[in-house]
Motif scaffolding. Structure first.
Motif, short mmCIF file in Angstrom:
data_model
loop_
_atom_site.label_atom_id
_atom_site.label_comp_id
_atom_site.label_asym_id
_atom_site.label_seq_id
_atom_site.Cartn_x
_atom_site.Cartn_y
_atom_site.Cartn_z
N TRP A 129 7.13 -8.97 9.10
CA TRP A 129 6.07 -8.38 8.52
C TRP A 129 6.74 -7.60 7.23
O TRP A 129 7.52 -6.96 7.15
CB TRP A 129 5.68 -6.93 9.51
N VAL A 130 5.74 -7.86 6.19
CA VAL A 130 6.37 -6.98 4.84
C VAL A 130 5.16 -6.52 4.19
O VAL A 130 4.00 -6.89 4.43
CB VAL A 130 6.83 -7.96 3.78
N TRP A 131 5.35 -5.36 3.61
CA TRP A 131 4.44 -4.43 2.87
C TRP A 131 4.22 -4.84 1.37
O TRP A 131 3.61 -4.46 0.55
CB TRP A 131 4.41 -2.85 2.98
N THR A 132 5.54 -5.53 0.84
CA THR A 132 5.59 -5.79 -0.50
C THR A 132 4.62 -6.48 -1.39
O THR A 132 4.12 -6.11 -2.44
CB THR A 132 6.90 -6.59 -0.80
N ASN A 133 3.91 -7.12 -0.48
CA ASN A 133 2.76 -7.81 -1.30
C ASN A 133 1.67 -6.86 -1.69
O ASN A 133 1.01 -6.97 -2.66
CB ASN A 133 1.77 -8.95 -0.22
N PHE A 134 1.48 -5.93 -0.96
CA PHE A 134 0.46 -4.80 -1.25
C PHE A 134 1.08 -4.04 -2.66
O PHE A 134 0.35 -3.72 -3.47
CB PHE A 134 0.10 -3.73 -0.23
N LEU A 135 2.25 -3.70 -2.53
CA LEU A 135 2.96 -3.02 -3.55
C LEU A 135 2.85 -3.57 -4.82
O LEU A 135 2.50 -3.27 -5.84
CB LEU A 135 4.12 -2.49 -3.21
N PHE A 140 -3.41 -12.34 -2.19
CA PHE A 140 -3.88 -12.35 -1.01
C PHE A 140 -4.24 -10.76 -0.40
O PHE A 140 -5.21 -10.19 0.04
CB PHE A 140 -3.03 -12.79 0.34
N ALA A 141 -3.23 -10.05 -0.77
CA ALA A 141 -2.95 -8.64 -0.49
C ALA A 141 -4.18 -7.77 -0.93
O ALA A 141 -5.17 -6.90 -0.52
CB ALA A 141 -1.90 -7.90 -0.73
N MET A 142 -4.48 -8.07 -2.51
CA MET A 142 -5.38 -7.59 -3.23
C MET A 142 -6.82 -8.08 -2.61
O MET A 142 -8.04 -7.40 -2.65
CB MET A 142 -5.25 -7.53 -4.58
N SER A 143 -7.19 -9.24 -2.23
CA SER A 143 -8.28 -9.80 -1.81
C SER A 143 -8.67 -8.99 -0.48
O SER A 143 -9.72 -8.69 -0.31
CB SER A 143 -8.04 -11.22 -1.47
N VAL A 144 -7.65 -8.62 0.37
CA VAL A 144 -7.86 -8.02 1.52
C VAL A 144 -8.42 -6.68 1.16
O VAL A 144 -9.26 -6.12 1.81
CB VAL A 144 -6.61 -8.00 2.41
N VAL A 145 -7.73 -5.95 0.31
CA VAL A 145 -8.00 -4.64 -0.30
C VAL A 145 -9.52 -4.58 -0.87
O VAL A 145 -10.20 -3.72 -0.28
CB VAL A 145 -7.16 -4.13 -1.39
N THR A 146 -9.94 -5.73 -1.19
CA THR A 146 -11.22 -5.82 -2.07
C THR A 146 -12.34 -5.88 -0.64
O THR A 146 -13.41 -5.27 -0.94
CB THR A 146 -11.40 -6.69 -2.95
N LEU A 147 -11.83 -6.52 0.24
CA LEU A 147 -12.70 -6.61 1.39
C LEU A 147 -12.90 -5.30 2.29
O LEU A 147 -13.99 -5.42 3.05
CB LEU A 147 -12.48 -7.87 2.36
#
Lengths: 279, 322
Positions: free
Chosen positions: A52-58, A247-254
């Motif tokens: 699991w990584v959080w780096t995509n969101f950062l 993908f991470a920002m797509s998720v944030v937008t949803l």
């Protein structure tokens, strides 16, 4: 009893399983956003990220060209709120006129409004662009916000339907008590149509939040971009293959869309069922 | 609630104006002024943002205009070019027609099927209804278009599934018609809002019809064909019209999935996308306006056709029916 429960199981496995299948792509998007970018497609068959990584969101939050994704969210929020205020005020005033007042030519204007419901947007796209460029409104959110202050046919239609369910005796009693037309509107009708106004507010939010064509036409400088445009920019830079951040920002937008939906499910579902609002 | 019905009700309503007039009897003039004051935002907006643009667009369609120099009158040249000298235009018409006439019926059939499955007394229906509606809610967003692009990629989960089932993989982005079907699948996936409208309609059909039919020995198909379909036909009409119009205007998925080009090989060049490219990439505003007017006339004719033929298949319940 037992026979019934077998049938019950079959039904729920069938329908529930199908629901999961429908939503699988969304779940896949969500889980992929926690995978390291370079493993998203090599491990596409498994849903659970490892590690699991959080780096995509950062990464994604850094945004594009020095503008953080937070700025795009703020821009979109401003757009959403200004449009929503305009649509709520103008649509309730207009709907009251159509639903409660008697005047010459009402049937005509109501019919005109229903026709505009079906008008393809493309027809007005080019001349509206020219009009707004003459106003000097290019590269601002005015072209996206200002038309909202002149009503939105779907919302007017929904409110007219709603107001017509309110007994007219209330208006008449208020008139006898000395209310004028405007105070009937503001003191009697507005408090009673709050549920319908909530439905409108929700759909107004969805439509402005997701809008891509409007911002693509009218906003040029990246500091004014909305989330849809930012995602579009991510896609244009896809060659760098930083899928994880996209993908991470797509998720944030949803997320806001989903949160609003789960809180206000009832208003949303009823809004569509009764008026055919397109979601 | 159908649009026509609402219109009728409004007319009836205005005829049966308040019978009991309160003591301060308003003059007709004042009433008219008040009415127009309330709907004036709509009228102003309609003139400024709809009627004037539509007429401007009609004028521009007879001109050569690039936004920077004054429009130059060229008569029917734009229309002539569209009809006789622009193969790319006809290609985009063909792509759009396939998209609309494959996508909308499949979407509505799907919506009706799921709505009938959900039209039971089960307590879980509320949850299922929300889950099935979700794709429709988020389907117009850029996020979902990006997601769709990636699940159909060469290494995406759709091809993994095909491989798993032993079906040859499809290069969705290498083949124009596969790319178009990718868009059609996206449109079918968003059946949720039609499903909700169907579900509301199904709930309105009295159970006694089905009970009577069962007693007369009608089987499931006969009940569907003789009761459900006719009773639901006004709602099917409404869905059909609204979904067809909105399908003709589809823009975002084609724009995102093809990265704004309409590719591969113009396979996803939907009408709106081509219009957008003509107007705002090549700055042929006159040409784009001509395209917009053809679209307006076509959608008008199609809607009229659906409404006219609807007399043959739409069953309106008689006044005392309910």
């Amino acid at each position: 009893m037992r026979a019934k429960s077998v049938k019950w199981w079959i039904y729920h496995i069938l329908v529930g399983g199908f629901a999961v299948l429908m939503l699988y792509p969304v779940i896949w998007l969500l889980m992929s956003s926690f995978k390291p970018s370079n493993t998203i497609f090599t491990t596409a068959q498994s849903l659970i990220p490892h590690p699991w990584v959080w780096t995509n969101f950062l990464d994604g939050w850094k945004g594009i060209g020095g503008n953080s994704f937070g700025l795009f969210i703020k821009n979109t929020a401003v757009l959403v709120i200004l449009t929503m205020i305009g649509q709520i005020i103008s649509c309730s005033v207009i709907a009251f006129g159509f639903a409660r007042l008697e005047f010459k030519g009402k049937a005509f204007w109501f019919a005109v409004m229903l026709v505009t419901l079906m008008l393809p947007n493309e027809v007005v796209m080019v001349p509206q662009y020219i009009l707004f460029s003459k106003f000097g409104w290019l590269n601002s959110i005015k072209p996206l916000v200002v038309p909202g202050y002149f009503g939105q046919p779907f919302f007017i239609f929904l409110l007219v339907q709603f107001i017509r369910t309110i007994p007219r005796e209330l208006d008449e009693a208020a008139t006898i008590d000395g209310c004028n037309t405007f105070s009937i509107f503001s003191r009697i009708i507005v408090p009673l149509i709050k549920p319908a106004l909530a439905t409108i507010a929700i759909f107004s939010f969805y439509w402005s939040w997701d809008n891509l064509l409007g911002p693509v036409l009218y906003l040029n400088s990246p500091t004014k971009y909305t989330v849809s445009m930012a995602l579009n920019m991510f896609l244009s830079n896809e060659s760098v293959s930083n899928w994880g951040a996209m993908f991470a920002m797509s998720v944030v937008t949803l997320i806001p869309v989903l949160v609003v939906f789960f809180i206000f499910q009832r208003s949303v579902v009823e809004g569509i069922s009764t008026s055919g609002l397109k979601g | 609630m159908s649009v026509q019905k609402a219109e009728k009700e409004i007319q009836q309503n205005s005829m049966s104006a308040p019978v009991m007039r309160p003591k301060n009897k308003k003059s007709k003039l004042k009433k008219n002024l008040e009415g127009y004051a309330f709907i004036s935002p709509f009228i102003i907006g309609f003139l400024a943002f709809t009627i004037i643009p539509i007429l401007t667009s009609l004028y521009l369609s007879f001109t050569n205009y690039n936004l920077f120099s004054a429009p130059h009158w060229i008569g029917f040249a734009n229309y002539k070019k569209l009809f006789t000298d622009d193969p790319r235009y006809w290609h985009s018409v063909r792509v759009t027609l396939i998209y609309v006439f494959a996508g909308v019926p499949l979407r509505l059939a799907f919506a009706l099927l799921i709505a009938m499955l959900l039209n039971t007394a089960s307590r879980a229906v509320g949850l299922y209804r929300s889950l099935f509606y979700l794709p429709s809610l988020i389907g117009g967003s850029v996020s979902v278009a990006i997601m769709w692009r990636n699940i159909f990629g060469d290494q995406g989960i759709i091809n993994l599934l095909l491989k798993f089932l032993g079906i040859p993989v499809v290069h969705w982005f290498g083949n124009p018609s596969a790319a178009l079907w990718m868009l059609i699948f996206l449109s079918i996936w968003q059946f949720g809002s039609s499903m909700l409208i169907f579900l509301a309609g199904l709930k309105g059909i009295s159970k006694s019809y089905y009970e009577a039919a069962s007693m007369d020995g009608a089987n499931g198909w006969q009940r569907f064909n003789k009761i459900t379909l006719p009773m639901l036909s006004p709602i099917i009409l409404f869905n059909l019209v609204m979904q067809t119009i909105s399908a003709f205007m589809t823009f975002v998925p084609a724009f995102i999935i093809s990265k704004g080009t309409g590719g591969p090989l113009d396979g996803t060049l939907l009408y709106s996308l081509y219009l957008f490219l003509q107007g705002f990439s090549f700055f042929n505003m006159g040409y784009a306006s001509a395209m917009a007017w053809i679209m307006l006339i076509f959608v008008g004719i199609l809607t009229g056709f659906i409404f006219l033929t609807s007399k043959l298949w739409v069953h309106y319940e008689s006044e005392g029916g309910r």
